[in-house]
Design a protein around this motif. Sequence first.
Motif, PDB file in Angstrom:
ATOM      1  N   GLU A   1     -32.290   0.032 -11.080  1.00  0.00           N
ATOM      2  CA  GLU A   1     -31.282   0.919 -11.650  1.00  0.00           C
ATOM      3  C   GLU A   1     -31.296   2.243 -10.892  1.00  0.00           C
ATOM      4  OE1 GLU A   1     -29.617   2.270 -16.041  1.00  0.00           O
ATOM      5  OE2 GLU A   1     -31.762   1.837 -15.816  1.00  0.00           O
TER       6      GLU A   1
ATOM      7  N   TYR B   1     -31.393   5.932 -10.085  1.00  0.00           N
ATOM      8  CA  TYR B   1     -31.919   7.101 -10.796  1.00  0.00           C
ATOM      9  C   TYR B   1     -30.777   8.045 -11.178  1.00  0.00           C
ATOM     10  CZ  TYR B   1     -36.857   6.119  -9.760  1.00  0.00           C
ATOM     11  OH  TYR B   1     -38.110   5.562  -9.713  1.00  0.00           O
TER      12      TYR B   1
ATOM     13  N   LYS C   1     -21.950  -2.002 -17.620  1.00  0.00           N
ATOM     14  CA  LYS C   1     -22.924  -2.053 -16.544  1.00  0.00           C
ATOM     15  C   LYS C   1     -22.206  -2.406 -15.244  1.00  0.00           C
ATOM     16  CE  LYS C   1     -26.152  -1.830 -19.783  1.00  0.00           C
ATOM     17  NZ  LYS C   1     -26.918  -0.598 -20.070  1.00  0.00           N
TER      18      LYS C   1
ATOM     19  N   GLN D   1     -31.971  -4.146 -22.366  1.00  0.00           N
ATOM     20  CA  GLN D   1     -31.503  -2.792 -22.647  1.00  0.00           C
ATOM     21  C   GLN D   1     -30.329  -2.824 -23.606  1.00  0.00           C
ATOM     22  OE1 GLN D   1     -33.583  -0.517 -21.142  1.00  0.00           O
ATOM     23  NE2 GLN D   1     -34.508  -2.465 -20.539  1.00  0.00           N
TER      24      GLN D   1
ATOM     25  N   ARG E   1     -18.411   7.406 -13.543  1.00  0.00           N
ATOM     26  CA  ARG E   1     -18.838   7.240 -14.924  1.00  0.00           C
ATOM     27  C   ARG E   1     -17.996   8.121 -15.832  1.00  0.00           C
ATOM     28  NH1 ARG E   1     -25.005   8.102 -15.971  1.00  0.00           N
ATOM     29  NH2 ARG E   1     -24.368  10.271 -15.976  1.00  0.00           N
TER      30      ARG E   1
ATOM     31  N   GLN F   1     -28.270   7.555 -13.030  1.00  0.00           N
ATOM     32  CA  GLN F   1     -26.962   6.927 -13.242  1.00  0.00           C
ATOM     33  C   GLN F   1     -27.130   5.720 -14.157  1.00  0.00           C
ATOM     34  OE1 GLN F   1     -24.502   8.634 -11.858  1.00  0.00           O
ATOM     35  NE2 GLN F   1     -25.915   9.929 -10.692  1.00  0.00           N
ATOM     36  N   PRO F   2     -27.310   5.931 -15.435  1.00  0.00           N
ATOM     37  CA  PRO F   2     -27.564   4.813 -16.352  1.00  0.00           C
ATOM     38  C   PRO F   2     -26.469   3.748 -16.272  1.00  0.00           C
ATOM     39  CG  PRO F   2     -27.893   6.924 -17.456  1.00  0.00           C
ATOM     40  CD  PRO F   2     -27.272   7.233 -16.137  1.00  0.00           C
ATOM     41  N   GLY F   3     -26.907   2.507 -16.157  1.00  0.00           N
ATOM     42  CA  GLY F   3     -25.961   1.401 -16.113  1.00  0.00           C
ATOM     43  C   GLY F   3     -25.495   1.023 -14.729  1.00  0.00           C
TER      44      GLY F   3
ATOM     45  N   TYR G   1     -26.606  -0.382 -11.045  1.00  0.00           N
ATOM     46  CA  TYR G   1     -27.713  -1.114 -10.425  1.00  0.00           C
ATOM     47  C   TYR G   1     -27.351  -1.512  -8.991  1.00  0.00           C
ATOM     48  CZ  TYR G   1     -29.794  -1.616 -15.083  1.00  0.00           C
ATOM     49  OH  TYR G   1     -30.363  -1.365 -16.308  1.00  0.00           O
TER      50      TYR G   1
END
Length: 826
Positions: free
Chosen positions: A525, A527, A286, A566, A253, A529-531, A533
């Motif tokens: 998703e 935990y 994403k 989102q 990221r 780590q936004p974006g 999946y």
Amino acid sequence: MGEIRAGQVPTEYVDAVVVGSGFGGSVATYRLADAGKQVVLMERGRSYGPGDFARSPSELSTAFWDPSEKLYGLFDAWTLRGLEGLVSSGLGGGSLIYANVLLRKDEKWFVNESPLPGGGYESWPIGYRDLEQHYQRVEDMIGVDRYPYQDTAKTNAFEQAAQAGGHTVFRPPLAVSFSTDADSPAQPGRMLPLADYGNLHGKPRTTCTLCGECDLGCNSGAKNTLDHNYLSAAAATGNADIRTLHEVRGFSRASDGSWLVRYVIHDPQHPSSTGDLPERLIRCAKLLLAAGTFGTSYLLLRNRMTLPGISPALGTRFSSNGDLLGLLFNASEQVEGRTVPRQLYGNRGPVITSTVRVADALDGNGATGRGYYLQDAGYPAFFNWLMELSQFREALPRAGKVAAKIIENRLFQRNRSSISADLAMALGPGRFSSTALPLLGMGRDVPDGRMYLREGRLAADWTLSTSQEFFESVRGAMRGIGDQLGAAFNDNPLWKAQRVVTVHPLGGAPIGANDQVGVCDPWSEVYGQPGLYVVDGAAMPGPVGPNPSLTIAAMADRACEHLLEQSWASPVVAAGSSLAGAAPEGGPVDAHTAQDPAAPVEPLNPRATSVAFTETMRGHFTLGVGEPASGLAQASLRHERMMFTLTITAKDIDRFTADPRHPASAEGFLDADVLGGHCPVLRGWFNLFVPDEQERRLMLYRLHVQSPGGRQLTMVGFKDIHDGPGVDLWPDTTTLFVQLLEGHVFPPAPEHPAASGLLAAEDPAVLGSGILYIEPLDFARQLTTFRAQGPRKVQALSAFGGLFLGSLYRSYLAPRRVRKNDHESA
């Protein structure tokens, strides 16, 4: 896109990258593309349309996936502790080789806080009601039907035997087209109409020909694989870029919140070593992992250094979904008081036509134990020949009789010109294959397995022991069906070795109610780590029970529905953005002690002679512990290994011996399970016998490495050369205390007092620690690697040896002689 270079910022940006095209990846690709998002689907395997699947021996010999061996085929076979696994590598993922069954997970089998041996629980943070509408949506999109024919021998035999044994039997929904439309009768080989969204293969499809070849890939196109529906529909939106032979290697990221994905492109026409393929880069808002249980778990484990704070549950809840293969042979029946062979013809029909459900204690109807499903299992016609050839003892006498008849005819001139009957006798009645039927079992085994990396490769701890009662129950039910058919029950050959074959591996990145029990939240998703999946079998927190494909697809559909709600704000690319999302190129630098990497270096004497040797060290290392001895203790318990192989080079032996810090360069690689495996050394420093403030001599190591996901790290270490109690020359010179630091940290300036290079254990820059050793065999190899290059090779090796042995003398023997003289004087 070109290959990645230091500091490069990718120019290709999309809303989402989906990794893998199985039941999770195909659903996700379509749902996002249909909503107007720009999606890139990366599938490592090839595209297979009707007629493209291997059938001949020569074709099947190359139909396996192992690019390192120039194999780019459909089947990917794994061998792990306790089990073998078979998965798919192709556009459409597992749908290309599965047996078509789309069953929903039983409502009461969504367990909560079901205790596991050794601690922990199997808990599903979602229930049947959460998935019900998504089940329906997937079924409608794929298209399902139940096996319509009433005259199939294996189906009738299985159903009659199951009913006679007290089981409830039914025909499950199959992703197979038996008729041209809902109003037409089932009929083999009829042309199927083209869907409104077309078909990305551009090849005609026909209704099921009942050939039993579903698990090898359907050459008629009757099987409603994901490439024929979800992926074709995604392509038709114009928003999905479907890329085959694209294999994702890493991801991280960036500071702006986007995801940077590293991948390679395979070219079967010009195969090369997988390690030589240039890595490419794409950026997305994403990232959806759907590479299958093995593939996704491997990617997460390999890249966990770029996922700070990822759940400790990573790798857990591994399950085989209770897969078990049983074999029935020599079925028989009573006809007019005589026992005669019962013809089953397992090659007629699709692989699975009928199903038995055995109740679970959770059902609340008086049942005990863990529930499961049994299904008949067909096979391709050519398997009949293999089975008959396996009956060598029966075939040999028949062949002998035919040979005797031919000889008799020639010797005694019987003038028998027709030998048709003889040949028929030689072939035999084919009774063994025509009376055989495989059975498939699957259900709620205990999901207490764990996946991890070992020497950079995926490994698993999974045994039959905790699920022994479950598997014995499945075997007993199979044996009962065999008894009803007058057939002998046989375990598959691997069972005797306490191993099973799974085609439904699950777990490794389970969903959970919090980040202590799950890697992903209930919406899939990851935990922290936004974006990011996980939308495949790896997200299952336990066994599904029935064939898991439909549940995987439904969970992916649910995840995408939530995902589309989102924020999808496009990140802004800043000039000079970091690739790794950790430290920028160069890493954190202490201005008082760091050596400027851009500082001018005294030019090398063109007539200089260099000395080099190669050193391998092995040991244990863990993250989250800053003190090496403590790190070793914890890493040993967890079996977390680290090793490196370095080539140490003193480029100018005269300068090397004259400089009190004796500096040399280090090249090679570092390999650690917790770092994701192989980490190349981008730049390395080595110092031999540097005196410190405590009058010790240190061997110093400093390596700039990069994790598979692109995170910049520094390994620092030292060997402590000093004369302690006892004989300690060997342990001192072969023991390396190491720490791992955030970013690329440069060595102290030459005028700075020598130090070990290690930081205080509590320093936030310290990511982990451990201890490495030189093993005797590696040391013996090291002695053979010394090389000199230049005009004074012998003198250079002698100078290096003199420096090394002289320093050891001053460190160990000289102090003891002084102590001895002092003692005698006293």
